[in-house]
Design a protein around this motif. Structure first.
Motif, mmCIF file in Angstrom:
data_model
loop_
_atom_site.group_PDB
_atom_site.id
_atom_site.type_symbol
_atom_site.label_atom_id
_atom_site.label_comp_id
_atom_site.label_asym_id
_atom_site.label_seq_id
_atom_site.Cartn_x
_atom_site.Cartn_y
_atom_site.Cartn_z
ATOM 1 N N GLN A 128 -51.602 -20.022 -32.971
ATOM 2 C CA GLN A 128 -50.254 -20.424 -33.190
ATOM 3 C C GLN A 128 -49.650 -19.777 -34.682
ATOM 4 O O GLN A 128 -48.224 -19.273 -34.222
ATOM 5 C CB GLN A 128 -50.528 -22.087 -33.860
ATOM 6 N N TYR A 131 -48.320 -17.045 -32.579
ATOM 7 C CA TYR A 131 -46.825 -16.874 -31.807
ATOM 8 C C TYR A 131 -46.175 -17.654 -32.872
ATOM 9 O O TYR A 131 -44.656 -16.881 -32.452
ATOM 10 C CB TYR A 131 -47.489 -18.351 -31.108
ATOM 11 N N LYS A 156 -48.844 -22.551 -23.567
ATOM 12 C CA LYS A 156 -48.868 -24.459 -23.679
ATOM 13 C C LYS A 156 -48.396 -25.428 -22.721
ATOM 14 O O LYS A 156 -49.550 -26.107 -22.734
ATOM 15 C CB LYS A 156 -47.891 -24.442 -25.076
#
Lengths: 520, 339
Positions: A128, A131, A156
């Motif tokens: 995450q 990302y 996701k």
């Protein structure tokens, strides 16, 4: 490391002259700063960025100057240090919508940068976090121009098992990725690993095309000890097209109208992978890409590491254009590009190639003749459409049949027009056909909407009439019934109930129409 | 900014003109061998048919409001006329050629919109028209006009001008489409079964077929014509012959009549043949089977013209049945949207 030679699942396609060799003689050149940089605030037709600086502000290299306006927008960072001179409308190369608001940056020549925050070991981080870093870096896909983060976010909702790095670049002239790979294959492989990590894909495959010995050798070197695979495709155009690439590499067909994520694949351009590597490992936001400058009107065609916002004319000047011969300029390759009349349009993430062409290089098209139904276009179509049929239907303006014969699946690669012995500009017809289909769909939607509203209106009138006290012409014992109805609370006219009622009525009418025998 | 304004700006350089010119050139060996065996009548046929075709194209372009230069530009008119000339008996009277040309050019070709719009092979339509209208002209006897002497030329000329009152008997083949003149009238099937590989009376035809086969192979190698139709047609013929007349009859069948001319040059006519990949294969197979069916059980001298026209009728259906599945679509896309 595994690789296979000439695995081919694609049918059709063409093998035009590649015309890349001259351009590939030189390495990727750095570019002297232009007088001004033009940074569009719109990336796609409806999404882009909102400026967070004002005209007159001084900015540093890598400093964020605009924030993403939505999920599909992306932040913009200053490609070099300088002063924001204005926010004004400017022509850009990749959408026909006309001018777009742009930030204009006048470089000060110092190239002074803000402090960067590289990530030492991306594997130690949470996906995450990676990302979010990529999201903040404002990366746009080098193939599609859509934000990398938006594409990555698909992983996701749908599990991704295969990540494909597209280094195919099958279009003639365009060799930006090939030149870039010869020098920065390590970055690309790193970037692929980062994207694989962020998307949690099981496999990562770099797809390249035969006939690029330098790039393939560099990739093989960079891939030693890596789990990333290398897939080498047979020569020919348009093998690099996203859906065709997924089909060639994995054997999966992307369903019509959907993205590769529907078959658990994600495709990123090699240039995008390199940008992802720079964003994570160096902490550099996206500010440049490699652009091919080619065409017979250039004395020294080459590839540039071009800052976003650089006017195309600046790059052309650096290649020694022969102004007497230079008659047309293309942004993009000869198949996917567009003719460019304003040479001050800026370099964007999508712009892979600029062709300064002479008249003899791309001669004026021959007169269009009647289709002779030779079937060359059928053999050339990689999507297995019947272009001769779509052409006929486009001329007849039959939107319904156009749609049912797969016009929506046309990738506008231009292979059919390339082989047509009657010189019919098939792609142009298909674009017109697409507009027609679009128009008809909108009309259908509108008419459905108004029909809906009309029916609801009728229904409401009817209900109102039923609920009103029937004043005069009623006999005594019905009067009480009407009276009690009037006293009860008026039931709410919900749209759902109305819809159900209308649907039932429509079904009754249909049943009556279908069986005209029992008209009871 | 001048130059190319439409995309893609690159073009492969294919041109209908070069395709048709190549086909015409590859016809030459076959024409030369026909000339050797059938005499000057072959050339006279070609000459008359081409002159007629040019004149009729001019008329058609005036009627349709096109420029003559445009309609002649791709040379399909010349190709069609040459095929018609080769199909008709050598040294046919000029009016027969003219009548066939009128039907071929004006009706079969231009009345349907010309070029790729014509649903039936123009050459074969013209041929069948005169075959039905003047069957007596197809007696498959050739005058003394075969051979390449001066006298033969005079004879062929007078035949063409329609001055020969009663054609003298001859032995050689009049036209490739008329092989059965050499055979007992009926029943044809038994006659075919009895034939060996090389039988004297068909030598001419075999050489002519071999010459056209040579030209056809050049067409395939240069990719001027795609392989499915010719190869499927020959396969279809071989299969049918094998089934009904045994393996020994296959080669004589393939080298007889107008087989090779039809397989490589006539059936491959782009406008009237099937166009999808599998459709082409089916089209070829169907034509091949129909040729043999007509030869074995039919009334007409050679099955080729009838078979090709029959396959032309079926072509749209074949294309529909064999339409390709679009990438990314489940089985048949338009059936499901139609439902």
């Amino acid at each position: 490391m595994k690789w296979r030679l000439f695995k081919s699942r694609m049918r059709g396609g063409i093998t035009p002259e590649t015309r890349k060799r001259v351009t590939l003689r030189s390495r990727v050149m750095p570019m002297p700063l232009p007088e001004k940089l033009i940074l569009p605030l719109r990336h796609t037709a409806h999404h882009g960025a909102v400026p967070i600086v004002a005209a007159g502000d001084h900015v540093l290299k890598y400093q964020r100057i605009a924030e993403a306006d939505s999920e599909l927008g992306a932040a913009i960072h200053a490609p070099t240090s300088g002063r924001i001179s204005a926010i004004e409308e400017h022509n850009i190369h990749d959408h026909e919508a006309g001018p777009c608001p742009c930030l204009v940056l006048i470089p000060d020549g110092d190239d002074k940068s803000v402090d960067l925050a590289p990530v030492a070991d991306f594997r130690a981080q949470h996906p995450q976090f990676i990302y979010e870093r990529l999201l903040e870096s404002g990366l746009l896909g080098h193939g599609s121009g859509t934000p990398l983060a938006a594409k990555l976010a698909q992983s996701k909702s749908t599990p991704i098992d295969t990540l494909i790095i597209n280094a195919v670049e099958s279009e003639p002239y365009v060799c930006a990725d090939e030149a870039m790979l010869r020098e920065f294959a390590d970055d690309v492989v790193q970037g692929a690993a980062i994207l694989q990590f962020a998307s949690a894909a099981e496999r990562c495959i770099i797809a390249c095309q035969s006939g690029k010995p330098g790039a393939i050798a560099a990739l093989r070197n960079a891939l030693v000890g890596s789990t990333t695979e290398l897939e080498i495709l047979a020569p020919g155009y348009p093998r690099g097209e996203e859906k065709l690439l997924v089909h060639q590499v994995t054997g999966r067909e992307v369903p019509s109208g959907q993205s590769p994520a529907a078959v658990s694949c994600l495709v990123f351009n090699a240039g995008t992978a390199r940008a992802a590597c720079l964003a994570i490992n160096q902490g550099q936001p996206a500010i440049s890409r490699v652009v091919t400058l080619a065409g017979a009107a250039l004395r020294t065609p080459k590839n540039f590491e071009a800052l976003f916002g650089t006017p195309v004319s600046h790059l052309i000047e650096l290649c020694g254009p022969d102004t007497a011969l230079h008659s047309q300029t293309l942004t993009g390759g000869p198949f996917s590009g567009t003719l460019c009349s304003d040479l001050s349009v800026p370099v964007s993430a999508r712009l892979n190639c600029v062709i300064a062409a002479t008249d003899s290089e791309f001669p004026a098209p021959e007169a269009e003749r009647d289709c002779i139904r030779c079937g060359e276009c059928i053999d050339a179509c990689p999507v297995r459409l019947q272009p001769q049929l779509l052409y006929q239907l486009s001329r007849e303006r039959d939107a319904g049949l156009l749609a049912s014969h797969g016009l929506d699946d046309c990738i506008e690669c231009g292979a059919c027009a390339y082989v047509c012995p009657s010189h019919i500009p098939l792609t142009d017809y298909f674009r017109a056909g697409r507009e027609l289909v679009q128009e008809r769909r909108q009309q259908a939607e509108l008419s459905a909407h108004w029909q809906d509203r009309f029916q609801f209106h009728q229904y409401r009138l009817k209900k109102d009439r039923q609920q009103k006290p029937v004043a005069v012409k009623t006999n005594p014992h019905e009067k009480t019934a009407a009276g009690t109805e009037n006293t009860t609370a008026k039931p709410a006219l919900s749209r759902e109930a109305a819809k159900a009622d209308i649907a039932a009525a429509v079904a009754r009418v249909k049943a009556r129409r279908d069986n005209p025998g029992d008209k009871s | 900014m001048t130059g190319a304004a439409r995309f893609p700006v690159m073009h492969g350089g294919h041109h209908a003109r070069t395709i048709n010119t190549r086909i015409l050139l590859t016809l030459l060996p076959g024409i030369a061998v026909s000339l050797m065996f059938l005499g000057y009548g072959v050339l006279l046929n070609i000459l008359v048919a081409n002159v007629c075709a040019l004149a009729l194209e001019a008329i058609a372009s005036v009627l349709r409001g096109h420029k003559l230069a445009d309609s002649l530009d791709d040379r399909s008119a010349l190709l069609s006329a040459t095929l018609l000339a080769l199909a008709l008996p050598a040294a046919s009277p000029w009016w027969l050629l003219a009548a066939a040309s009128v039907f071929s050019v004006l009706i079969a070709r231009h009345a349907f919109g010309g070029g790729g719009q014509a649903p039936f092979n123009p050459a074969m339509a013209g041929y069948l028209f005169v075959l039905l209208a003047w069957p007596d002209q197809f007696s498959y006897t050739v005058s003394a006009a075969n051979g390449l002497s001066m006298a033969a030329l005079q004879q062929a000329l007078s035949d063409t001008l329609g001055m020969t009152v009663s054609p003298t008997d001859g032995l050689a083949m009049a036209t490739p489409l008329a092989h059965s003149a050499m055979l007992p009238a009926a029943p044809l099937l038994e006659a075919w079964q009895g034939q060996g590989l090389l039988f004297a009376s068909n030598t001419a035809n075999q050489w002519i077929n071999l010459a056209f086969l040579g030209g056809g192979i050049v067409l395939l190698i240069t990719r001027t014509v795609r392989w499915p139709i010719p190869l499927a047609m020959l396969t279809g013929m071989a299969l049918m012959t094998w089934l009904f007349a045994g393996a020994t009859a296959i080669v004589p069948q393939l080298l007889n009549g107008a087989t090779m001319l039809a397989a490589f040059f006539i059936a491959t006519d782009a406008g009237s043949a099937a166009i999808t990949r599998r459709g082409r294969l089916l089209f070829g197979l169907l034509t091949g089977c129909a040729v043999i069916a007509v030869r074995f059980w039919g009334q007409y001298p050679d099955g080729v013209a009838v078979a090709i026209l029959f396959a032309n009728f079926c072509a749209p259906l074949l294309d529909l049945l064999a339409r390709p599945r679009i990438l990314g679509h489940a089985a048949s896309h338009d059936r499901e949207t139609a439902a």
